[in-house]
Each structure stands twice: as structure tokens, then as C-alpha cells.
Motif scaffolding. Sequence first.
Motif, PDB file in Angstrom:
ATOM      1  N   UNK A  94       0.826  -1.203   0.000  1.00 42.40           N
ATOM      2  CA  UNK A  94       0.000   0.000   0.000  1.00 42.40           C
ATOM      3  C   UNK A  94       0.863   1.257   0.000  1.00 42.40           C
ATOM      4  N   UNK A  95       1.950   1.244   0.772  1.00 44.41           N
ATOM      5  CA  UNK A  95       2.875   2.383   0.781  1.00 44.41           C
ATOM      6  C   UNK A  95       3.443   2.625  -0.611  1.00 44.41           C
ATOM      7  N   UNK A  96       3.860   1.545  -1.260  1.00 38.20           N
ATOM      8  CA  UNK A  96       4.425   1.647  -2.605  1.00 38.20           C
ATOM      9  C   UNK A  96       3.375   2.156  -3.580  1.00 38.20           C
ATOM     10  N   UNK A  97       2.171   1.613  -3.470  1.00 41.80           N
ATOM     11  CA  UNK A  97       1.067   2.034  -4.334  1.00 41.80           C
ATOM     12  C   UNK A  97       0.831   3.534  -4.225  1.00 41.80           C
TER      13      UNK A  97
ATOM     14  N   UNK B 220       1.483   6.331  -7.054  1.00 41.77           N
ATOM     15  CA  UNK B 220       0.289   7.039  -7.526  1.00 41.77           C
ATOM     16  C   UNK B 220       0.509   8.548  -7.504  1.00 41.77           C
ATOM     17  N   UNK B 221       1.196   9.019  -6.468  1.00 41.20           N
ATOM     18  CA  UNK B 221       1.375  10.459  -6.288  1.00 41.20           C
ATOM     19  C   UNK B 221       2.551  11.017  -7.073  1.00 41.20           C
ATOM     20  N   UNK B 222       3.611  10.204  -7.225  1.00 43.55           N
ATOM     21  CA  UNK B 222       4.826  10.764  -7.816  1.00 43.55           C
ATOM     22  C   UNK B 222       5.388  10.014  -8.996  1.00 43.55           C
ATOM     23  N   UNK B 223       4.663   9.010  -9.509  1.00 46.93           N
ATOM     24  CA  UNK B 223       5.158   8.260 -10.654  1.00 46.93           C
ATOM     25  C   UNK B 223       5.854   6.976 -10.248  1.00 46.93           C
ATOM     26  N   UNK B 224       6.022   6.082 -11.228  1.00 49.14           N
ATOM     27  CA  UNK B 224       6.486   4.737 -10.941  1.00 49.14           C
ATOM     28  C   UNK B 224       7.985   4.519 -11.031  1.00 49.14           C
ATOM     29  N   UNK B 225       8.771   5.583 -11.202  1.00 52.90           N
ATOM     30  CA  UNK B 225      10.227   5.443 -11.301  1.00 52.90           C
ATOM     31  C   UNK B 225      10.871   5.830  -9.976  1.00 52.90           C
ATOM     32  N   UNK B 226      11.421   4.868  -9.229  1.00 51.80           N
ATOM     33  CA  UNK B 226      12.027   5.190  -7.926  1.00 51.80           C
ATOM     34  C   UNK B 226      13.157   6.200  -8.013  1.00 51.80           C
ATOM     35  N   UNK B 227      13.869   6.253  -9.164  1.00 45.03           N
ATOM     36  CA  UNK B 227      14.972   7.200  -9.309  1.00 45.03           C
ATOM     37  C   UNK B 227      14.484   8.640  -9.409  1.00 45.03           C
ATOM     38  N   UNK B 228      13.239   8.802  -9.816  1.00 43.80           N
ATOM     39  CA  UNK B 228      12.665  10.142  -9.955  1.00 43.80           C
ATOM     40  C   UNK B 228      11.655  10.463  -8.862  1.00 43.80           C
ATOM     41  N   UNK B 229      11.393   9.502  -7.987  1.00 45.64           N
ATOM     42  CA  UNK B 229      10.362   9.652  -6.965  1.00 45.64           C
ATOM     43  C   UNK B 229      10.937   9.216  -5.607  1.00 45.64           C
ATOM     44  N   UNK B 230      11.480  10.156  -4.812  1.00 47.26           N
ATOM     45  CA  UNK B 230      12.113   9.799  -3.530  1.00 47.26           C
ATOM     46  C   UNK B 230      11.183   9.047  -2.582  1.00 47.26           C
TER      47      UNK B 230
ATOM     48  N   UNK C 269       2.708  -1.190 -10.636  1.00 51.55           N
ATOM     49  CA  UNK C 269       1.880  -1.289 -11.838  1.00 51.55           C
ATOM     50  C   UNK C 269       0.422  -0.941 -11.545  1.00 51.55           C
ATOM     51  N   UNK C 270      -0.072  -1.352 -10.384  1.00 47.79           N
ATOM     52  CA  UNK C 270      -1.439  -0.982 -10.003  1.00 47.79           C
ATOM     53  C   UNK C 270      -1.588   0.526  -9.944  1.00 47.79           C
ATOM     54  N   UNK C 271      -0.611   1.180  -9.335  1.00 48.03           N
ATOM     55  CA  UNK C 271      -0.688   2.629  -9.129  1.00 48.03           C
ATOM     56  C   UNK C 271      -0.584   3.401 -10.435  1.00 48.03           C
ATOM     57  N   UNK C 272       0.180   2.861 -11.391  1.00 47.94           N
ATOM     58  CA  UNK C 272       0.413   3.585 -12.639  1.00 47.94           C
ATOM     59  C   UNK C 272      -0.559   3.172 -13.748  1.00 47.94           C
ATOM     60  N   UNK C 273      -1.560   2.379 -13.377  1.00 43.54           N
ATOM     61  CA  UNK C 273      -2.606   2.032 -14.329  1.00 43.54           C
ATOM     62  C   UNK C 273      -2.292   0.875 -15.230  1.00 43.54           C
ATOM     63  N   UNK C 274      -1.190   0.165 -14.953  1.00 40.44           N
ATOM     64  CA  UNK C 274      -0.811  -0.974 -15.786  1.00 40.44           C
ATOM     65  C   UNK C 274      -1.350  -2.297 -15.258  1.00 40.44           C
ATOM     66  N   UNK C 275      -2.130  -2.225 -14.212  1.00 38.54           N
ATOM     67  CA  UNK C 275      -2.711  -3.433 -13.625  1.00 38.54           C
ATOM     68  C   UNK C 275      -3.965  -3.022 -12.876  1.00 38.54           C
TER      69      UNK C 275
END
Length: 249
Positions: free
Chosen positions: A30-33, A37-47, A71-77
Motif C-alpha cells: 500500500x505504501x508503494x502504491x 500514484x502520487x509521484x510516478x512509478x520510477x524510484x529514481x525520480x520519486x524519492x 503497476x497498479x498505481x500507474x494504471x498498468x494493472x
Amino acid sequence: MAGHSKWKNIQRRKNAQDAKRGKIFMKHAKDIYLAAKQGGGDPDMNPSLRLAVDKAKSDNMPNDNIERAIKKATGNLDGANYEELTYEGYGPDGIAVMVEVLTDNKNRTASDVRHAFSKNGGNLGENGCVAFMFNRRGYLVIEQSSTDADEDTIMLEALEAGAEEVETVDGAYEIYTDPDDFQTVKTAMEENGFTFAQTEVTMIPETLSTVDQSSAEKMVKLVGMLEDMEDVQEVYHNLDADEEIMNQL
């Protein structure tokens, strides 16, 4: 910071003793989701996502689970849509309590949280009723046994990296940062060879509340009920009690 280190030592022991693997993975997912969801799915660009992924990996969450949550958060699942909420209230004898949740059904969650409070001598309050008693800060722990560096070296390294404060408590160096500087300090010190036993952005109470044995035991039960709820991500409080009660927490 008087009292804060004792409180964080309790949290550190609690984290080390938590063996509810499936529930831990669900909370991490849920934390990851939410972070993705708020900052995008790329960890390098989303602290925030990077922190959530690092915490999940520290608990040995499988990479497939981590990727599925992103993937759930970014609409890919396909998946549920979660909402982030914070409940505030008072435990027995007025102990300040904050409960952070991620839920796809806020009516259900509100009812469950309210029941836990009322069953254990507490009550929910209005938004803001206890938030002013806590500070959100970055918190990092280096166990003394994991490094050859002395206290002065740790302090200089941490402050140079951007930390606000360093304390030595019970065989560990505790480093506090502004939340916005947390990832910068963590990365800089890791690049200098330091290994952390715990890293998180958390809520730390300004003062602690001392209560009698009966109220402390009710508080233990309240925290336990809240943390057993699937929707609850974090429980913060300002309880101060003797070592035996704190070990139960």
C-alpha cells in the motif's frame, strides 16, 4: 529531544520483533502504491517511492510484489484505489495517538478505528487535536557494532550530509533530519560506507505522557488492535511507561 530516543528505541525493538510477514507485505504494498500514484512509478525520480521500496526490501518483500504494486498505481494493472487518511485521538488518560491508514473503504476503516479506541478507554478526536504534539522527521539508525567510526566521525559525516541532530543511545547512533533532506542524508552516508539498521520518515512526539499501570496496559491493547488492522499503516503515540510495559509494545 529528551525522551525521544527512549521512544524510538521502543519502536526499533518492536520493528525487530514483528513477525507478521503477510501483513507486513500488505502494508508495504500500500505504501508503494500510494507513493507511485502520487509521484510516478520510477524510484529514481520519486524519492517517496524509493523510500517505500527500500523499506519493503529490508523486510524481504519479493520484487514481484513490489512491481505489482507499482503497476497498479500507474494504471498498468487493475486494482483497488486507496485513499490516505490520518485519524487522531486520545488513548487512556489522554495519551496522544495518531493513526495513518491506506484504505479503499474509509467508512469501514473509520468504524474499525473508532471501535479500537472506545474498547480500550480512548476516543477519536477532531483533525488536528493531537497533530501539533508531533514532528515529522527523518530518522536513521547506525548500530555501533556495524561501524569502526567513532561518535565524532558519525556526527561530522551526518551534519555535513545535511542532518539536523545526532544522538548516541543504547549502542546506536540516531540521526534526525528534515523530511525533505532524509534521502539526501541517507544516500550520502551510504556512499561513505555506513550501513543503517533502520531508516524512516516518522512522527516523533514533542513530549511523553506518563500514566499508571492500568492505563499503560490498555494502551498496549489499543496499539495492538490498531496495528492488526489491514488498513493501518502506522500508529504513533506519546506513551511513557516502565520497561516491562514498553517491551510489550
